[in-house]
Design an enzyme around this catalytic site. Structure first.
Site, PDB file in Angstrom:
ATOM      1  N   GLY A 145      41.021  68.732 -27.793  1.00  0.00           N
ATOM      2  CA  GLY A 145      40.033  67.701 -27.515  1.00  0.00           C
ATOM      3  C   GLY A 145      39.600  66.933 -28.741  1.00  0.00           C
ATOM      4  N   LEU A 146      40.212  65.779 -28.952  1.00  0.00           N
ATOM      5  CA  LEU A 146      39.826  64.916 -30.073  1.00  0.00           C
ATOM      6  C   LEU A 146      39.217  63.607 -29.553  1.00  0.00           C
ATOM      7  CD1 LEU A 146      39.875  64.349 -33.170  1.00  0.00           C
ATOM      8  CD2 LEU A 146      42.146  63.334 -32.841  1.00  0.00           C
ATOM      9  N   GLU A 188      48.422  59.505 -29.097  1.00  0.00           N
ATOM     10  CA  GLU A 188      48.878  59.930 -30.434  1.00  0.00           C
ATOM     11  C   GLU A 188      49.036  58.744 -31.378  1.00  0.00           C
ATOM     12  OE1 GLU A 188      48.594  62.875 -30.420  1.00  0.00           O
ATOM     13  OE2 GLU A 188      49.275  63.684 -28.512  1.00  0.00           O
ATOM     14  N   PHE A 234      41.822  49.320 -41.861  1.00  0.00           N
ATOM     15  CA  PHE A 234      40.764  50.017 -41.109  1.00  0.00           C
ATOM     16  C   PHE A 234      39.454  50.104 -41.893  1.00  0.00           C
ATOM     17  CE2 PHE A 234      44.855  52.009 -39.842  1.00  0.00           C
ATOM     18  CZ  PHE A 234      44.894  51.525 -38.550  1.00  0.00           C
TER      19      PHE A 234
END
Ligand code: TGC
Length: 386
Positions: free
Chosen positions: A132-133, A365, A385
C-alpha cells in the site's frame, strides 16, 4: 519467445536453464490460464485457486534468496513475467505484487524475525501479500501521502487511506507506507487487525481478472515490531517499485507477443477479396511493425536483465524499459485488434483484452509521464518534479 515472433534468434542468447524455466511457465499458462481467462475477465474474477499453483511453480518471490524462495536470476524472473503476461496481465500483476513488492519489502527491509515469519508462506502461496503506497490523492507523487503512523507507548497507530492496492481484499498482510515524525516508514499490517478494511474497486475496464482495492486505516494499532526496521524514507518503497517496474519491461512484451500471434493466425486464415488477409500489403506492414517492436523490446528486456544480474542496473535504465515496452505493447495490441476486425472486439480474441490491461500497466508503477521525466532528469541533470 516462440520462433514465429523471434526473428533475431534471441533464444540463442538464453541459457538452457533459462529456456527450461520459460518453457515450464509457458506450459502452466497453456494449461491453467488460456482455457479460462476470457471467462475470468468477463466475470471480473481473480482465480484465487491459482495462487498456490503459482507457488508450486516456484515463481512467487522467485528472484529472492532463502526463506523458501527460489533464488532465480533476474532474467529468469523476467522470462516468467513475460510468459505469465502472455496469458494475462492480471495474473502477472499478482506475481509482481506478491513477489516484487510485498515479499521484496520484507526481504530487503525487514528484520530476521519478520522474514522468517512471513516469507516462506508467501513463497508457497499459503499467504498473500499486498503493498500500500498509492493514495486517493497521492499517485505519481507518493511524497504527498497523508497516511500517518503515530507512536502510542510502544505501539504504532495508523490512520489514512490507500487506493489501487492489488489483492488487498484477499491478502493476509499488507505493507503500508506511512508518514511518521521521522519520515516515511513501512509497516507489516496483518489484514485482520481491527480498523483495517479493503474494498475491491468495481466497474473496471482493465485488469478485470485481478483485484485492486481501496484501503481504509482507522486507528489501526500495531505492535512496535510491525515496523520494517531497515526502511527509512521514500527510497525504501522505490527500491521495491524498481523490482516491479523491471518485471513490466518483460511482461508487457508478453501481452504484445500474444496479440501479434493472434493477429498473425487470424490474418493467415481469414479470406477476404478471395485471398488471405496476410497477403495484403497493409496487413503485412502491420505485422512487420509489430514484430520489429517486439524483437526490439525483448532485446531491451534481456539487456536490462543481464545488467540486473550483474548488479549494475540503474533506475533510469528501468524507466527506459518500462516506458518503451509498455507504450509499444499497447500500440501493438491495438494494431493487432484492427487485423481481427469486428471479431476482435470480443473476448474470443486476446488483443483488446491485453490492450485494456496495458492501460493499467502503462499507468501503475510510474506513468509514461513519470518515466519520461525520470529519463529527462537523467539526461539534463534537471528535475522536473522539484
Ligand atoms: P526523489 O526526491 O527523487 O526521491 C526520494 C528518495 O528516493 C530515492 N529514489 C529511488 N531510489 C531507488 N530507486 C528509485 N527508482 C528511486 N527513485 C527515487 C531518491 O534517491 C531519494 O533518496 P534519498 O536517500 O536522497 O532520500 O523523490 P521525488 O518525490 O522527487 O520523486 C519523483 C518521482 C516522480 C520520480 C517519484 O515520486 C515516482 O517515481 N513516482 C511514481 C510513483 C509510482 O510509481 N507509484 C506506483 C505505486 S504502486 C502502488 O502503490 C500499488 S502497486 C500495484 C498494485 O498493488 O497492483
Amino acid at each position: 519467445m516462440p520462433d514465429r515472433s523471434d526473428l533475431l534468434d534471441l533464444d540463442s542468447l538464453l541459457s538452457p536453464s533459462e529456456r527450461e524455466l520459460r518453457a515450464s511457465v509457458a506450459s502452466f499458462v497453456d494449461a491453467e490460464i488460456r482455457p479460462n481467462i476470457a471467462d475470468w475477465f468477463d466475470r471480473a474474477v481473480f482465480p484465487v485457486e491459482i495462487v498456490k499453483k503459482l507457488g508450486s511453480l516456484g515463481v512467487l518471490g522467485m528472484q529472492l534468496e532463502g526463506y523458501g524462495c527460489a533464488g532465480r536470476s533476474a532474467v529468469e524472473y523476467g522470462l516468467a513475467a513475460h510468459e505469465l503476461e502472455a496469458g494475462d496481465a492480471g495474473l502477472r500483476t499478482f506475481m509482481s505484487v506478491q513477489g516484487s513488492l510485498a515479499m521484496t519489502a520484507i526481504h530487503r527491509h525487514g528484520s530476521e524475525a519478520q522474514k522468517q515469519q512471513w516469507l516462506p508462506g508467501m513463497a508457497t502461496g499459503d499467504l498473500i501479500g499486498s503493498f500500500g503506497l498509492t493514495e486517493p490523492t497521492a499517485g505519481s507523487d507518493p511524497a504527498s501521502m497523508a497516511t500517518f503512523a503515530r507512536r502510542d507507548g510502544d505501539d504504532w497507530v495508523l490512520t489514512g487511506s490507500k487506493r489501487w492496492i492489488g489483492l488487498a481484499s484477499i491478502a493476509d498482510l499488507t505493507i503500508i507506507w506511512a508518514q511518521t515524525d521521522e519520515g516515511v516508514r513501512g509497516f507489516i499490517v496483518p489484514t485482520d487487525t481491527p480498523g483495517f478494511t479493503a474494498t475491491p474497486i468495481a466497474r473496471k475496464l482493465s485488469m478485470r481478472a485481478s483485484i485492486q482495492c481501496d484501503i481504509e486505516l482507522r486507528d489501526v494499532r500495531l505492535p512496535s515490531d510491525a515496523i520494517l526496521p531497515n526502511a527509512s524514507g521514500l527510497r525504501a518503497p522505490f527500491e521495491c517499485l524498481n523490482e516491479a517496474r523491471y518485471g513490466i519491461v518483460w511482461g508487457s512484451m508478453g501481452a504484445a507477443r500474444d496479440s501479434y500471434l493472434a493477429a498473425l493466425d487470424y490474418a493467415k486464415a481469414r479470406v477476404q477479396f478471395g485471398k488471405p488477409l496476410a497477403s495484403f500489403q497493409l496487413t503485412q506492414q502491420k505485422l512487420v511493425d509489430m514484430a520489429l517492436e517486439i524483437n526490439k523490446g525483448m532485446l531491451l528486456a534481456l539487456h536490462l536483465g543481464r545488467l540486473k544480474d550483474a548488479g549494475t542496473l540503474q533506475p533510469h535504465q528501468i524507466s527506459i524499459g518500462k516506458l518503451n515496452n509498455a507504450r509499444e505493447a499497447v500500440a501493438i495490441c491495438r494494431e493487432a485488434r484492427t487485423i481481427i476486425g469486428g471479431n476482435g472486439i470480443t473476448l474470443d480474441y486476446s488483443p483488446l483484452r491485453h490492450a485494456n490491461n496495458l492501460e493499467s500497466v502503462r499507468t501503475y508503477e510510474g506513468t509514461d509521464e513519470v518515466h519520461t521525466l525520470i529519463i529527462g532528469s537523467h539526461i539534463t541533470g534537471l528535475s522536473a518534479f522539484n
